[in-house]
Design an enzyme around this catalytic site. Structure first.
Site, PDB file in Angstrom:
ATOM      1  N   ASP A   1      -7.905   3.512   1.346  1.00 13.18           N
ATOM      2  CA  ASP A   1      -7.013   3.818   2.462  1.00 13.18           C
ATOM      3  C   ASP A   1      -7.852   4.291   3.650  1.00 13.18           C
ATOM      4  O   ASP A   1      -8.495   5.338   3.577  1.00 13.18           O
ATOM      5  CB  ASP A   1      -6.018   4.901   2.052  1.00 13.18           C
ATOM      6  CG  ASP A   1      -4.898   5.080   3.058  1.00 13.18           C
ATOM      7  OD1 ASP A   1      -5.054   4.657   4.223  1.00 13.18           O
ATOM      8  OD2 ASP A   1      -3.864   5.646   2.671  1.00 13.18           O
TER       9      ASP A   1
ATOM     10  N   CYS B   1       0.864  -1.177   0.000  1.00 13.50           N
ATOM     11  CA  CYS B   1       0.000   0.000   0.000  1.00 13.50           C
ATOM     12  C   CYS B   1       0.904   1.230   0.000  1.00 13.50           C
ATOM     13  O   CYS B   1       2.100   1.127  -0.272  1.00 13.50           O
ATOM     14  CB  CYS B   1      -0.968  -0.016   1.180  1.00 13.50           C
ATOM     15  SG  CYS B   1      -0.238   0.206   2.817  1.00 13.50           S
TER      16      CYS B   1
ATOM     17  N   CYS C   1      -1.401   0.768   7.419  1.00 13.61           N
ATOM     18  CA  CYS C   1      -2.830   0.442   7.566  1.00 13.61           C
ATOM     19  C   CYS C   1      -3.201  -0.838   6.818  1.00 13.61           C
ATOM     20  O   CYS C   1      -3.390  -1.882   7.423  1.00 13.61           O
ATOM     21  CB  CYS C   1      -3.714   1.577   7.059  1.00 13.61           C
ATOM     22  SG  CYS C   1      -3.607   3.104   7.998  1.00 13.61           S
ATOM     23  N   ARG C   2      -3.304  -0.737   5.504  1.00 12.39           N
ATOM     24  CA  ARG C   2      -3.829  -1.831   4.699  1.00 12.39           C
ATOM     25  C   ARG C   2      -2.863  -2.999   4.548  1.00 12.39           C
ATOM     26  O   ARG C   2      -3.247  -4.158   4.782  1.00 12.39           O
ATOM     27  CB  ARG C   2      -4.219  -1.319   3.299  1.00 12.39           C
ATOM     28  CG  ARG C   2      -5.337  -0.297   3.327  1.00 12.39           C
ATOM     29  CD  ARG C   2      -5.556   0.321   1.964  1.00 12.39           C
ATOM     30  NE  ARG C   2      -4.440   1.229   1.647  1.00 12.39           N
ATOM     31  CZ  ARG C   2      -4.309   1.851   0.481  1.00 12.39           C
ATOM     32  NH1 ARG C   2      -5.189   1.655  -0.485  1.00 12.39           N
ATOM     33  NH2 ARG C   2      -3.296   2.661   0.274  1.00 12.39           N
ATOM     34  N   SER C   3      -1.642  -2.729   4.119  1.00 12.12           N
ATOM     35  CA  SER C   3      -0.740  -3.857   3.828  1.00 12.12           C
ATOM     36  C   SER C   3      -0.319  -4.645   5.066  1.00 12.12           C
ATOM     37  O   SER C   3      -0.240  -5.874   4.992  1.00 12.12           O
ATOM     38  CB  SER C   3       0.463  -3.403   2.998  1.00 12.12           C
ATOM     39  OG  SER C   3       1.197  -2.402   3.626  1.00 12.12           O
TER      40      SER C   3
ATOM     41  N   ASN D   1       2.373   1.551   4.342  1.00 17.13           N
ATOM     42  CA  ASN D   1       2.676   0.325   5.064  1.00 17.13           C
ATOM     43  C   ASN D   1       2.386   0.443   6.559  1.00 17.13           C
ATOM     44  O   ASN D   1       3.100  -0.087   7.395  1.00 17.13           O
ATOM     45  CB  ASN D   1       4.121  -0.120   4.816  1.00 17.13           C
ATOM     46  CG  ASN D   1       4.429  -1.542   5.273  1.00 17.13           C
ATOM     47  OD1 ASN D   1       5.525  -1.805   5.727  1.00 17.13           O
ATOM     48  ND2 ASN D   1       3.492  -2.454   5.157  1.00 17.13           N
TER      49      ASN D   1
END
Length: 165
Positions: free
Chosen positions: A132, A21, A26-28, A24
């Site tokens: 995001d 993402c 939140c999402r990934s 690095n």
């Protein structure tokens, strides 16, 4: 003997996944934690990591809300640290999964071969991007992201297991 699952999938051996993402945090990292959990439950031993296309959060832990959502689903990502994706060291990953189209384009711009990159939303989400959640004020947005990632990664793991990537 190699400790990673050696799977032949459409002539490509899949034994490592990298989730990417922007920052690095939140999402990934959440995707990394979910993939580790689902991969383990499926009996696979895959090398799994995450990174960001920016260098804004190097060595920082995931954001508190991602950690909280993970914990609510019995996934601990608190020990992960942010890092920037690197075309030289990360090229070894068999499949690099971008959270959104901008991350996908950034990976191409950085020099990653298109054949190794996929949009995570192409697995079980009909091409949807994972938005995001960093700017959400509450956990609701993070729960939505978790649900999307869990759906996509479940499909991904099933395809790896069935050798139909």
């Amino acid at each position: 003997m190699d400790c990673y699952a050696r799977l032949k999938v459409n002539q490509v051996e899949i034994h490592s996944l990298l989730f990417v993402c922007l920052g690095n945090i939140c999402r990934s990292p959440l995707a990394e934690g979910i993939a580790r959990e689902l991969g383990n439950k499926a009996g696979l031993t895959l090398r799994i990591d995450s990174a960001g296309t920016s260098g804004w959060h190097i060595d920082e832990p995931p954001c508190e809300r991602s950690i909280m959502i993970g914990k609510q689903h019995n996934i601990d990502i608190s020990n992960l640290k942010g890092r920037k994706v690197n075309v030289y060291s990360d090229l070894e990953f068999d499949l690099i999964l971008a959270m959104d189209r901008q991350n996908y384009e950034d990976l191409l711009r950085l020099g990653f071969p298109q054949a190794k990159i996929a949009l995570i939303g192409d697995f079980g989400l009909k091409g949807q991007e994972i938005p995001d959640p960093y700017y959400y004020r509450d956990l609701e947005g993070f729960e939505k992201i978790y649900s999307m990632l869990e759906c996509a990664i479940s499909e991904l793991i099933a395809r790896i297991q069935n050798k139909k990537l």
